[in-house]
Each structure stands twice: as C-alpha cells, then as structure tokens.
Write a protein that holds these residues in place. Structure first.
Motif, PDB file in Angstrom:
ATOM      1  N   ASN A 150      10.100 -86.283 -25.310  1.00  0.00           N
ATOM      2  CA  ASN A 150      10.158 -84.873 -24.916  1.00  0.00           C
ATOM      3  C   ASN A 150      10.296 -84.009 -26.160  1.00  0.00           C
ATOM      4  OD1 ASN A 150       9.947 -84.670 -22.071  1.00  0.00           O
ATOM      5  ND2 ASN A 150      11.999 -85.520 -21.866  1.00  0.00           N
ATOM      6  N   TRP A 151       9.907 -82.772 -26.039  1.00  0.00           N
ATOM      7  CA  TRP A 151       9.923 -81.867 -27.185  1.00  0.00           C
ATOM      8  C   TRP A 151      11.303 -81.751 -27.815  1.00  0.00           C
ATOM      9  CZ3 TRP A 151       5.339 -81.122 -28.884  1.00  0.00           C
ATOM     10  CH2 TRP A 151       4.262 -81.107 -28.007  1.00  0.00           C
ATOM     11  N   TYR A 152      12.339 -81.899 -27.014  1.00  0.00           N
ATOM     12  CA  TYR A 152      13.702 -81.710 -27.508  1.00  0.00           C
ATOM     13  C   TYR A 152      14.420 -83.023 -27.799  1.00  0.00           C
ATOM     14  CZ  TYR A 152      14.163 -82.513 -22.519  1.00  0.00           C
ATOM     15  OH  TYR A 152      14.032 -83.039 -21.258  1.00  0.00           O
ATOM     16  N   ASP A 153      13.800 -84.151 -27.479  1.00  0.00           N
ATOM     17  CA  ASP A 153      14.453 -85.445 -27.680  1.00  0.00           C
ATOM     18  C   ASP A 153      14.380 -85.906 -29.130  1.00  0.00           C
ATOM     19  OD1 ASP A 153      15.158 -85.681 -25.041  1.00  0.00           O
ATOM     20  OD2 ASP A 153      13.488 -86.991 -24.506  1.00  0.00           O
ATOM     21  N   LYS A 154      15.221 -86.880 -29.421  1.00  0.00           N
ATOM     22  CA  LYS A 154      15.203 -87.544 -30.722  1.00  0.00           C
ATOM     23  C   LYS A 154      14.507 -88.888 -30.553  1.00  0.00           C
ATOM     24  CE  LYS A 154      19.295 -85.246 -32.256  1.00  0.00           C
ATOM     25  NZ  LYS A 154      20.635 -85.059 -31.888  1.00  0.00           N
ATOM     26  N   PRO A 155      13.973 -89.464 -31.625  1.00  0.00           N
ATOM     27  CA  PRO A 155      13.238 -90.725 -31.503  1.00  0.00           C
ATOM     28  C   PRO A 155      13.983 -91.840 -30.764  1.00  0.00           C
ATOM     29  CG  PRO A 155      12.828 -89.794 -33.640  1.00  0.00           C
ATOM     30  CD  PRO A 155      13.880 -88.917 -32.971  1.00  0.00           C
ATOM     31  N   ASP A 156      15.295 -91.894 -30.866  1.00  0.00           N
ATOM     32  CA  ASP A 156      16.014 -92.965 -30.154  1.00  0.00           C
ATOM     33  C   ASP A 156      16.052 -92.733 -28.644  1.00  0.00           C
ATOM     34  OD1 ASP A 156      17.792 -90.835 -30.234  1.00  0.00           O
ATOM     35  OD2 ASP A 156      19.524 -92.073 -30.740  1.00  0.00           O
ATOM     36  N   LEU A 175       5.254 -95.023 -22.406  1.00  0.00           N
ATOM     37  CA  LEU A 175       4.485 -94.702 -21.205  1.00  0.00           C
ATOM     38  C   LEU A 175       3.005 -95.016 -21.378  1.00  0.00           C
ATOM     39  CD1 LEU A 175       5.961 -91.185 -20.270  1.00  0.00           C
ATOM     40  CD2 LEU A 175       6.713 -93.437 -19.484  1.00  0.00           C
ATOM     41  N   ASP A 176       2.550 -95.146 -22.619  1.00  0.00           N
ATOM     42  CA  ASP A 176       1.125 -95.251 -22.912  1.00  0.00           C
ATOM     43  C   ASP A 176       0.745 -96.674 -23.312  1.00  0.00           C
ATOM     44  OD1 ASP A 176       0.328 -92.223 -22.950  1.00  0.00           O
ATOM     45  OD2 ASP A 176       2.242 -92.399 -23.998  1.00  0.00           O
ATOM     46  N   PHE A 177      -0.378 -97.132 -22.766  1.00  0.00           N
ATOM     47  CA  PHE A 177      -0.794 -98.512 -22.945  1.00  0.00           C
ATOM     48  C   PHE A 177      -2.298 -98.587 -23.145  1.00  0.00           C
ATOM     49  CE2 PHE A 177       3.159 -98.592 -20.737  1.00  0.00           C
ATOM     50  CZ  PHE A 177       3.818 -99.722 -21.184  1.00  0.00           C
ATOM     51  N   MET A 178      -2.744 -99.670 -23.766  1.00  0.00           N
ATOM     52  CA  MET A 178      -4.158-100.022 -23.841  1.00  0.00           C
ATOM     53  C   MET A 178      -4.244-101.509 -23.498  1.00  0.00           C
ATOM     54  SD  MET A 178      -6.881 -99.969 -27.022  1.00  0.00           S
ATOM     55  CE  MET A 178      -6.637 -98.232 -27.348  1.00  0.00           C
ATOM     56  N   LEU A 179      -4.989-101.804 -22.447  1.00  0.00           N
ATOM     57  CA  LEU A 179      -5.170-103.176 -22.005  1.00  0.00           C
ATOM     58  C   LEU A 179      -6.593-103.608 -22.309  1.00  0.00           C
ATOM     59  CD1 LEU A 179      -3.495-102.865 -18.480  1.00  0.00           C
ATOM     60  CD2 LEU A 179      -2.399-103.418 -20.659  1.00  0.00           C
ATOM     61  N   VAL A 180      -6.731-104.771 -22.938  1.00  0.00           N
ATOM     62  CA  VAL A 180      -8.049-105.273 -23.308  1.00  0.00           C
ATOM     63  C   VAL A 180      -8.238-106.676 -22.738  1.00  0.00           C
ATOM     64  CG1 VAL A 180      -8.181-103.872 -25.406  1.00  0.00           C
ATOM     65  CG2 VAL A 180      -7.240-106.188 -25.525  1.00  0.00           C
ATOM     66  N   PRO A 181      -9.494-107.049 -22.450  1.00  0.00           N
ATOM     67  CA  PRO A 181      -9.761-108.404 -21.970  1.00  0.00           C
ATOM     68  C   PRO A 181      -9.629-109.399 -23.120  1.00  0.00           C
ATOM     69  CG  PRO A 181     -11.809-107.194 -22.184  1.00  0.00           C
ATOM     70  CD  PRO A 181     -10.707-106.238 -22.502  1.00  0.00           C
ATOM     71  N   ARG A 222       4.172 -82.002 -34.354  1.00  0.00           N
ATOM     72  CA  ARG A 222       3.265 -82.618 -33.380  1.00  0.00           C
ATOM     73  C   ARG A 222       2.804 -81.612 -32.333  1.00  0.00           C
ATOM     74  NH1 ARG A 222       6.933 -85.199 -29.139  1.00  0.00           N
ATOM     75  NH2 ARG A 222       8.915 -84.277 -29.674  1.00  0.00           N
ATOM     76  N   ARG A 223       1.690 -81.910 -31.716  1.00  0.00           N
ATOM     77  CA  ARG A 223       1.093 -81.015 -30.732  1.00  0.00           C
ATOM     78  C   ARG A 223       1.112 -81.604 -29.327  1.00  0.00           C
ATOM     79  NH1 ARG A 223      -3.577 -78.108 -34.147  1.00  0.00           N
ATOM     80  NH2 ARG A 223      -2.345 -77.979 -36.013  1.00  0.00           N
ATOM     81  N   SER A 224       1.755 -82.717 -29.176  1.00  0.00           N
ATOM     82  CA  SER A 224       1.836 -83.370 -27.872  1.00  0.00           C
ATOM     83  C   SER A 224       3.197 -84.041 -27.741  1.00  0.00           C
ATOM     84  CB  SER A 224       0.730 -84.423 -27.738  1.00  0.00           C
ATOM     85  OG  SER A 224       0.880 -85.135 -26.534  1.00  0.00           O
ATOM     86  N   ASP A 225       3.603 -84.286 -26.503  1.00  0.00           N
ATOM     87  CA  ASP A 225       4.840 -85.033 -26.289  1.00  0.00           C
ATOM     88  C   ASP A 225       4.565 -86.534 -26.226  1.00  0.00           C
ATOM     89  OD1 ASP A 225       3.506 -84.809 -23.886  1.00  0.00           O
ATOM     90  OD2 ASP A 225       5.246 -84.196 -22.725  1.00  0.00           O
ATOM     91  N   HIS A 226       3.305 -86.935 -26.407  1.00  0.00           N
ATOM     92  CA  HIS A 226       2.917 -88.344 -26.475  1.00  0.00           C
ATOM     93  C   HIS A 226       2.407 -88.652 -27.880  1.00  0.00           C
ATOM     94  CE1 HIS A 226       2.895 -89.429 -22.119  1.00  0.00           C
ATOM     95  NE2 HIS A 226       2.877 -88.100 -22.028  1.00  0.00           N
TER      96      HIS A 226
END
Length: 137
Positions: free
Chosen positions: A87-93, A98-104, A123-127
């Motif tokens: 989140n914009w206000y959170d710290k790294p800890d 939430l984001d994944f890449m699955l490959v065969p 940064r320009r995104s919360d991800h």
C-alpha cells in the motif's frame, strides 16, 4: 505471439477479484477451461494479480487446476523482495505477495525471476513489477 520456430504462445493476464474468495475460485475454473480449449502444444503463460488471501486456498486451487504450470519465483527466486503489493503508506515489511507468473514447466525453463523494487519512494503503482527470463525447452 509466435517465435521464429512458429511455436504458438498464449498469455493470459488476470486481475482476480480482491474481495470474493468464491469469485476467485470460479475464475480459476474459467482459466483452466480456457487453457484446455487452446491449441494442443501452445505455450500458455498465466500471470497477473491473483489477490490470494492467506486462508482462501486460491494458490492450491490454481495448482490443482493447472498442474502443468509452476510459479516462476518458486523455480528461480531472484534477489528482489518477497512481496509484490505494498500500500502507498505501508513499509516493505508490511508487503504481501499478490502477483504471480505461472509457466508450463515442460515447455519453458526459467533462467531468472524477481520482483523489482528499485525506487519505492517514487513508484507509480502499489504493485511491484515481476520479471522473468524464460527459455523454450
């Protein structure tokens, strides 16, 4: 997308519901049905914001529905952070993944994969970006 060998590729970029666990589970079934309908032998990459909750079983459902796929960070974890959402206000800890890449795994080998947190202040995104270097087997 095609490579020089004319190998067919399919990339499915998801943004699953962030509130409804049932909606996420049904989305996994839709993804599995979509992949089953694609041409035999096509390389299919599934990626995006899966929004798993710690207790909703989403990642296990994905693993059962797509047993031929594996998370790139599980195959080749890089030097980046373990979280992909902050989140914009959170710290790294306080970040979560939430984001994944699955490959065969039978068709692609992962040379390197990482979440990128170059400049958290500007940064320009919360991800965070998820990068993977893949090689056709």
């Amino acid at each position: 997308m095609r490579t020089t060998s004319q190998q067919q590729w399919r990339v499915l970029n998801l943004h699953l519901d962030h509130l409804g666990a049932e909606a996420r589970r049904q989305s996994v079934q839709l993804v599995a049905a979509k992949l089953a309908a694609w041409p035999q032998g096509a390389v299919a990459v599934v990626m995006g914001d899966f929004n798993p909750s710690g207790d909703d079983g989403l990642l296990q459902s994905m693993q059962q529905a797509l047993p031929q796929h594996q998370d790139v960070l599980a195959l080749k974890p890089g030097k980046g952070p373990a979280y992909s959402f902050l989140n914009w206000y959170d710290k790294p800890d306080q970040g979560v993944r939430l984001d994944f890449m699955l490959v065969p795994k039978a068709q692609l080998s992962v040379q390197k994969a990482q979440l990128v947190a170059d400049d958290l202040k500007n940064r320009r995104s919360d991800h965070l970006a998820l990068q993977a270097w893949l090689q056709i087997q």
